[in-house]
Motif scaffolding. Structure first.
Motif, PDB file in Angstrom:
ATOM      1  N   UNK A 152     -15.466  11.415 -11.624  1.00  0.00           N
ATOM      2  CA  UNK A 152     -14.913  10.060 -11.456  1.00  0.00           C
ATOM      3  C   UNK A 152     -15.687   9.291 -10.380  1.00  0.00           C
ATOM      4  N   UNK A 153     -15.983   9.964  -9.261  1.00  0.00           N
ATOM      5  CA  UNK A 153     -16.749   9.329  -8.180  1.00  0.00           C
ATOM      6  C   UNK A 153     -18.157   8.987  -8.663  1.00  0.00           C
ATOM      7  N   UNK A 154     -18.749   9.891  -9.456  1.00  0.00           N
ATOM      8  CA  UNK A 154     -20.090   9.645 -10.009  1.00  0.00           C
ATOM      9  C   UNK A 154     -20.070   8.444 -10.949  1.00  0.00           C
TER      10      UNK A 154
ATOM     11  N   UNK B 293     -18.619   3.101  -0.350  1.00  0.00           N
ATOM     12  CA  UNK B 293     -18.834   4.548  -0.432  1.00  0.00           C
ATOM     13  C   UNK B 293     -17.951   5.368   0.504  1.00  0.00           C
ATOM     14  N   UNK B 294     -17.591   4.808   1.648  1.00  0.00           N
ATOM     15  CA  UNK B 294     -16.897   5.593   2.685  1.00  0.00           C
ATOM     16  C   UNK B 294     -15.619   6.273   2.210  1.00  0.00           C
ATOM     17  N   UNK B 295     -14.623   5.521   1.686  1.00  0.00           N
ATOM     18  CA  UNK B 295     -13.371   6.182   1.285  1.00  0.00           C
ATOM     19  C   UNK B 295     -13.536   7.130   0.102  1.00  0.00           C
ATOM     20  N   UNK B 296     -14.423   6.768  -0.836  1.00  0.00           N
ATOM     21  CA  UNK B 296     -14.635   7.603  -2.033  1.00  0.00           C
ATOM     22  C   UNK B 296     -15.111   8.993  -1.636  1.00  0.00           C
ATOM     23  N   UNK B 297     -16.111   9.058  -0.756  1.00  0.00           N
ATOM     24  CA  UNK B 297     -16.698  10.353  -0.399  1.00  0.00           C
ATOM     25  C   UNK B 297     -15.867  11.104   0.635  1.00  0.00           C
ATOM     26  N   UNK B 298     -15.066  10.392   1.399  1.00  0.00           N
ATOM     27  CA  UNK B 298     -14.140  11.070   2.323  1.00  0.00           C
ATOM     28  C   UNK B 298     -13.137  11.906   1.524  1.00  0.00           C
ATOM     29  N   UNK B 299     -12.595  11.311   0.461  1.00  0.00           N
ATOM     30  CA  UNK B 299     -11.670  12.034  -0.416  1.00  0.00           C
ATOM     31  C   UNK B 299     -12.334  13.209  -1.095  1.00  0.00           C
ATOM     32  N   UNK B 300     -13.583  13.029  -1.501  1.00  0.00           N
ATOM     33  CA  UNK B 300     -14.324  14.097  -2.182  1.00  0.00           C
ATOM     34  C   UNK B 300     -14.558  15.289  -1.253  1.00  0.00           C
ATOM     35  N   UNK B 301     -14.934  15.017  -0.019  1.00  0.00           N
ATOM     36  CA  UNK B 301     -15.175  16.083   0.969  1.00  0.00           C
ATOM     37  C   UNK B 301     -13.870  16.801   1.310  1.00  0.00           C
ATOM     38  N   UNK B 302     -12.775  16.046   1.417  1.00  0.00           N
ATOM     39  CA  UNK B 302     -11.471  16.658   1.717  1.00  0.00           C
ATOM     40  C   UNK B 302     -11.072  17.642   0.620  1.00  0.00           C
ATOM     41  N   UNK B 303     -11.184  17.220  -0.634  1.00  0.00           N
ATOM     42  CA  UNK B 303     -10.826  18.097  -1.757  1.00  0.00           C
ATOM     43  C   UNK B 303     -11.710  19.344  -1.811  1.00  0.00           C
TER      44      UNK B 303
END
Length: 275
Positions: A177-179, A128-138
């Motif tokens: 995509x993350x979902x 989960x860590x890298x996926x949601x880091x990218x989501x928060x950045x965007x």
């Protein structure tokens, strides 16, 4: 004040209910099995999950200033997504545990070793860590030049996207995509496990054996249905004014009410926990 007392009661019941599950499993040596290891991990997760949103909601009920900082909002969304995503994979690990127990009982202890169980839990968090880091950045590199009033009980992706004054297409595609990775992939793993489990149960010659097997799996199936059903509506369904209102109410359900129900579902339907 009435809402403050209601939500405070809910928060206390979540801490006590999940805390009791952790205490019982930790102190009772007969519950030192993979199934209860995952259940204890889920109880820990629920306490942290609700602690991301509920304390701030309680403060907002009694405080004049109902604001949240930019960084605080980003952190709140990240931990909601991270802990919620971890729960998705943890529920899939619990389904796999039931699959091995029912479909391959003679090799259960050999397959479900402590190292594997620990690896499944830590793997659930690591994915989960890298996926949601990218989501928060965007999400938080978008410009917010108009209203900054969040139409929700806490910070979440759909209401924050509504406040952005730029094209949110990339953020929305990333969210879907993350979902798909975090929600739908574990769901299909759970579904595949239960197709095998139900097939194995129906082949059992003993009626008592079938009842016991169904009883073992029913608690997990209820939790999966409640959690996945509500989370899918919020993060995967198309956005409109009607769905945003629905998402607002459902987000309360899966972040607050499900963690409160989980100890009840697992304890009232589980003979070993009741004992």
């Amino acid at each position: 004040m009435l809402l403050f007392l209601v939500f405070l009661l809910i928060y206390v019941s979540i801490i006590i209910g999940n805390g009791l599950i952790i205490y019982i499993i930790t102190t009772d040596l007969t519950l030192d099995t993979p199934m209860y290891f995952f259940l204890k991990s889920l109880a820990f997760l629920e306490i942290f999950y609700t602690s991301v949103t509920l304390p701030k909601i309680l403060v907002n009920f009694v405080a004049q200033n109902k604001s949240i900082s930019f960084v605080g909002c980003a952190a709140q969304i990240y931990f909601i997504l991270f802990l919620g995503g971890t729960e998705c994979f943890l529920l899939a690990a619990m389904a796999y545990d039931r699959y091995v127990a029912i479909c391959n009982p003679l090799h259960y202890k050999l397959i479900m070793r402590k190292e594997l169980c620990l690896g499944l839990v830590t793997g659930s968090m690591t994915v989960n860590m890298p996926v949601h880091t990218g989501q928060i950045y965007l999400l938080f590199t978008l410009p917010f030049c108009g209203s900054r009033e969040i139409d929700n009980f806490f910070c979440d992706i759909p209401p924050i996207l509504e406040l952005a004054c730029a094209d949110t297409f990339i953020s929305e595609v990333y969210m879907v995509a993350a979902s798909a990775l975090i929600l739908i992939l574990p769901f299909f793993l759970i579904l595949a496990s239960y197709v095998k489990i139900i097939s194995a149960i129906l082949k059992m010659p003993s009626v008592e054996g079938r009842k016991k097997a169904f009883a073992t799996c029913s608690s997990h199936l209820i939790v999966v249905s409640l959690f996945y059903g509500s989370a899918t509506i919020v993060y995967v369904s198309p956005r409109s004014k009607e769905t945003l209102i629905m998402s607002k109410l459902i987000s309360l359900f899966y972040t607050i009410l499900i963690p409160m129900f989980n100890p009840i579902i697992y304890s009232l339907r589980n003979r070993e926990v009741k004992k």
